[in-house]
Design a protein around this motif. Structure first.
Motif, mmCIF file in Angstrom:
data_model
loop_
_atom_site.group_PDB
_atom_site.id
_atom_site.type_symbol
_atom_site.label_atom_id
_atom_site.label_comp_id
_atom_site.label_asym_id
_atom_site.label_seq_id
_atom_site.Cartn_x
_atom_site.Cartn_y
_atom_site.Cartn_z
ATOM 1 N N THR A 108 -7.281 89.299 -58.159
ATOM 2 C CA THR A 108 -8.549 88.657 -58.467
ATOM 3 C C THR A 108 -9.645 89.341 -57.663
ATOM 4 O O THR A 108 -9.404 89.827 -56.554
ATOM 5 C CB THR A 108 -8.508 87.149 -58.147
ATOM 6 N N THR A 109 -10.843 89.367 -58.234
ATOM 7 C CA THR A 109 -11.986 89.880 -57.473
ATOM 8 C C THR A 109 -12.497 88.853 -56.478
ATOM 9 O O THR A 109 -13.331 89.168 -55.637
ATOM 10 C CB THR A 109 -13.136 90.288 -58.419
ATOM 11 N N ASP A 239 -17.530 83.882 -51.824
ATOM 12 C CA ASP A 239 -16.456 84.349 -50.933
ATOM 13 C C ASP A 239 -15.794 83.241 -50.126
ATOM 14 O O ASP A 239 -15.001 83.531 -49.225
ATOM 15 C CB ASP A 239 -16.950 85.444 -49.976
ATOM 16 N N LYS A 240 -16.099 81.983 -50.433
ATOM 17 C CA LYS A 240 -15.517 80.880 -49.665
ATOM 18 C C LYS A 240 -14.528 80.077 -50.516
ATOM 19 O O LYS A 240 -14.567 78.851 -50.590
ATOM 20 C CB LYS A 240 -16.631 79.989 -49.102
ATOM 21 N N ASP A 241 -13.627 80.822 -51.145
ATOM 22 C CA ASP A 241 -12.576 80.185 -51.919
ATOM 23 C C ASP A 241 -11.760 79.264 -51.024
ATOM 24 O O ASP A 241 -11.443 79.600 -49.877
ATOM 25 C CB ASP A 241 -11.672 81.250 -52.541
ATOM 26 N N TYR A 242 -11.430 78.106 -51.566
ATOM 27 C CA TYR A 242 -10.633 77.076 -50.896
ATOM 28 C C TYR A 242 -11.353 76.413 -49.726
ATOM 29 O O TYR A 242 -10.754 75.646 -48.986
ATOM 30 C CB TYR A 242 -9.267 77.626 -50.448
ATOM 31 N N GLU A 263 -22.817 67.775 -58.174
ATOM 32 C CA GLU A 263 -23.150 66.376 -58.464
ATOM 33 C C GLU A 263 -21.938 65.456 -58.457
ATOM 34 O O GLU A 263 -22.081 64.260 -58.728
ATOM 35 C CB GLU A 263 -23.853 66.296 -59.822
ATOM 36 N N GLY A 264 -20.756 65.978 -58.166
ATOM 37 C CA GLY A 264 -19.584 65.123 -58.110
ATOM 38 C C GLY A 264 -19.643 64.165 -56.940
ATOM 39 O O GLY A 264 -20.485 64.292 -56.041
ATOM 40 N N ASP A 265 -18.712 63.209 -56.937
ATOM 41 C CA ASP A 265 -18.726 62.206 -55.867
ATOM 42 C C ASP A 265 -17.564 62.349 -54.896
ATOM 43 O O ASP A 265 -17.355 61.486 -54.042
ATOM 44 C CB ASP A 265 -18.747 60.793 -56.462
ATOM 45 N N THR A 266 -16.789 63.441 -55.036
ATOM 46 C CA THR A 266 -15.691 63.716 -54.103
ATOM 47 C C THR A 266 -15.741 65.171 -53.674
ATOM 48 O O THR A 266 -16.332 66.017 -54.357
ATOM 49 C CB THR A 266 -14.323 63.436 -54.737
ATOM 50 N N THR A 267 -15.138 65.463 -52.541
ATOM 51 C CA THR A 267 -15.054 66.843 -52.059
ATOM 52 C C THR A 267 -14.087 67.631 -52.935
ATOM 53 O O THR A 267 -13.007 67.145 -53.288
ATOM 54 C CB THR A 267 -14.580 66.869 -50.598
ATOM 55 N N VAL A 268 -14.472 68.841 -53.294
ATOM 56 C CA VAL A 268 -13.631 69.727 -54.103
ATOM 57 C C VAL A 268 -13.532 71.082 -53.410
ATOM 58 O O VAL A 268 -14.291 71.389 -52.470
ATOM 59 C CB VAL A 268 -14.181 69.890 -55.529
ATOM 60 N N TYR A 269 -12.603 71.906 -53.910
ATOM 61 C CA TYR A 269 -12.297 73.189 -53.278
ATOM 62 C C TYR A 269 -12.333 74.272 -54.355
ATOM 63 O O TYR A 269 -11.515 74.262 -55.273
ATOM 64 C CB TYR A 269 -10.931 73.128 -52.589
ATOM 65 N N PRO A 270 -13.279 75.204 -54.253
ATOM 66 C CA PRO A 270 -13.453 76.185 -55.334
ATOM 67 C C PRO A 270 -12.482 77.355 -55.219
ATOM 68 O O PRO A 270 -12.097 77.770 -54.120
ATOM 69 C CB PRO A 270 -14.891 76.666 -55.111
ATOM 70 N N THR A 271 -12.083 77.873 -56.374
ATOM 71 C CA THR A 271 -11.272 79.091 -56.450
ATOM 72 C C THR A 271 -11.810 79.965 -57.578
ATOM 73 O O THR A 271 -12.620 79.520 -58.396
ATOM 74 C CB THR A 271 -9.792 78.776 -56.719
ATOM 75 N N PHE A 272 -11.355 81.193 -57.605
ATOM 76 C CA PHE A 272 -11.829 82.176 -58.586
ATOM 77 C C PHE A 272 -13.356 82.188 -58.613
ATOM 78 O O PHE A 272 -13.978 82.246 -59.677
ATOM 79 C CB PHE A 272 -11.263 81.883 -59.980
ATOM 80 N N ILE A 273 -13.954 82.154 -57.428
ATOM 81 C CA ILE A 273 -15.409 82.150 -57.331
ATOM 82 C C ILE A 273 -15.956 83.500 -57.787
ATOM 83 O O ILE A 273 -15.602 84.551 -57.240
ATOM 84 C CB ILE A 273 -15.865 81.860 -55.886
ATOM 85 N N ASN A 274 -16.816 83.466 -58.802
ATOM 86 C CA ASN A 274 -17.486 84.665 -59.291
ATOM 87 C C ASN A 274 -16.483 85.733 -59.737
ATOM 88 O O ASN A 274 -16.747 86.932 -59.617
ATOM 89 C CB ASN A 274 -18.422 85.237 -58.227
ATOM 90 N N GLU A 275 -15.341 85.311 -60.260
ATOM 91 C CA GLU A 275 -14.330 86.242 -60.754
ATOM 92 C C GLU A 275 -14.911 87.118 -61.864
ATOM 93 O O GLU A 275 -15.417 86.616 -62.878
ATOM 94 C CB GLU A 275 -13.115 85.470 -61.262
ATOM 95 N N TYR A 278 -13.944 86.724 -65.588
ATOM 96 C CA TYR A 278 -14.313 85.516 -66.305
ATOM 97 C C TYR A 278 -15.775 85.510 -66.732
ATOM 98 O O TYR A 278 -16.256 84.519 -67.294
ATOM 99 C CB TYR A 278 -14.033 84.280 -65.437
ATOM 100 N N TYR A 279 -16.483 86.606 -66.463
ATOM 101 C CA TYR A 279 -17.889 86.650 -66.850
ATOM 102 C C TYR A 279 -18.075 86.636 -68.355
ATOM 103 O O TYR A 279 -19.126 86.215 -68.856
ATOM 104 C CB TYR A 279 -18.571 87.875 -66.232
ATOM 105 N N ASP A 280 -17.057 87.081 -69.111
ATOM 106 C CA ASP A 280 -17.216 87.045 -70.567
ATOM 107 C C ASP A 280 -17.281 85.615 -71.081
ATOM 108 O O ASP A 280 -17.811 85.366 -72.167
ATOM 109 C CB ASP A 280 -16.100 87.830 -71.261
ATOM 110 N N ASN A 281 -16.757 84.670 -70.295
ATOM 111 C CA ASN A 281 -16.864 83.259 -70.641
ATOM 112 C C ASN A 281 -17.890 82.526 -69.794
ATOM 113 O O ASN A 281 -18.003 81.301 -69.873
ATOM 114 C CB ASN A 281 -15.506 82.571 -70.481
ATOM 115 N N ASN A 282 -18.628 83.269 -68.947
ATOM 116 C CA ASN A 282 -19.647 82.706 -68.060
ATOM 117 C C ASN A 282 -19.090 81.660 -67.095
ATOM 118 O O ASN A 282 -19.805 80.745 -66.671
ATOM 119 C CB ASN A 282 -20.800 82.098 -68.878
ATOM 120 N N LEU A 283 -17.806 81.798 -66.742
ATOM 121 C CA LEU A 283 -17.209 80.871 -65.781
ATOM 122 C C LEU A 283 -17.617 81.260 -64.371
ATOM 123 O O LEU A 283 -17.547 82.425 -63.982
ATOM 124 C CB LEU A 283 -15.690 80.878 -65.911
#
Length: 296
Positions: A108-109, A239-242, A263-275, A278-283
């Motif tokens: 992964t990038t 660059d701050k995955d997890y 805007e969520g109401d709980t803490t979450v942990y991001p992954t595949f940040i700016n992969e 996945y830009y072809d799907n704008n994720l």
């Protein structure tokens, strides 16, 4: 006992993810690295034509072609769809596979480190996660939609009776990095060591609880009604995955200088940040919750 007799290590499902390709070449040149007494282990190069073209895929993402319904559909016949059917015959067939464990190697990038991704649940996977985390503390354990049955998964690793992904980054597409290849090699060989111990009934005492992350959903980059991007991933997230994202934290910066906050109401942990793939799907990233894997 449920023994693992046939293991396949698969590299190059995506043609521009180089670590897996070069690692299986290394293993083929030095088979003693992956040889264990209790099972046979083979290496498979999944998508050579995409690699020769220096692309992720030629026509469609090979790692999205392995649902049972798609494998059985003769109308799906482009290169990757046809290649999936060949791999299913070689390593599967899915649901009655000759391959007991399939280890699928990916880059992964994103700055995700060495991740063991589990797409199924059960005692074997729980013990594997506990073992890998114990012997490789820097490893991340990820549970990706493991509530779905294997036949409903499109990922290649679900061809095997058991299957996992080894996802390592950051690494740019079409590039090799020594540190990333080393992490991938270490995690892969830890998995093989686990299988040997599992087969022989000689697993060490494993931690009863192991930290893991479970996929929730993915979010897209900010877009306008014409499908044009309006902003980018915020520098505080990049660059701050997890690492935790708390309610109200900025996650996007619009090109006009506006910050967009979570805007969520709980803490979450991001992954595949700016992969990049996945830009072809704008994720923009996937969001996860922190969970605990508990051994019975």
């Amino acid at each position: 006992m449920d023994k693992i007799k046939q293991v396949a290590i698969v590299g190059g499902v995506h043609g521009n993810e180089f670590s897996g390709i070069y690692l299986i070449k290394q293993y083929q040149a030095r088979p003693e690295l992956i040889s264990r007494a209790s099972f046979d282990c083979r290496c498979v190069w999944a998508n050579p034509e995409a690699h020769y073209a220096n692309k992720r895929y030629l026509h469609s993402d090979l790692n999205r072609q392995f649902k049972n319904s798609d494998l059985a559909n003769p109308a799906l016949s482009n290169y990757e769809q046809s290649r999936a059917k060949v791999l299913n015959a070689e390593l599967g067939p899915k649901g009655a596979a000759k391959t007991d464990l399939l280890i699928d190697l990916h880059n992964t990038t994103s700055n995700m480190g060495a991740c063991l991704i589990l797409t199924q649940a059960g005692p074997f996977y729980n013990q594997l996660a506990a073992y890998v985390k114990m012997v490789m503390p820097e490893a991340i354990i990820s549970r990706d939609e493991d509530h779905f049955a294997a036949e409903d998964h499109a990922l290649m690793c679900t061809l095997g009776r058991y299957g996992v992904l080894v996802e390592v980054g950051p690494q740019p597409q079409s590039v090799l990095r020594h540190d990333v290849l080393d992490l991938m090699d270490r995690m892969t060989r830890h998995i093989l060591d686990f299988v040997e111990l599992y087969n022989n009934g000689t697993l060490p005492e494993l931690p009863r609880q192991t930290e893991a992350f479970r996929y929730l959903y993915s979010i897209k980059l900010p877009m306008n009604e014409r499908g044009e991007r309006l902003g980018m991933v915020h520098k505080n997230v990049q660059d701050k995955d997890y690492q935790p994202i708390n309610p109200g934290d900025p996650i996007f910066m619009l090109f006009d200088g506006t910050e967009i906050c979570y805007e969520g109401d709980t803490t979450v942990y991001p992954t595949f940040i700016n992969e990049a793939a996945y830009y072809d799907n704008n994720l923009a990233m996937s969001l996860n919750e922190k969970v605990t894997i508990t051994l019975d």
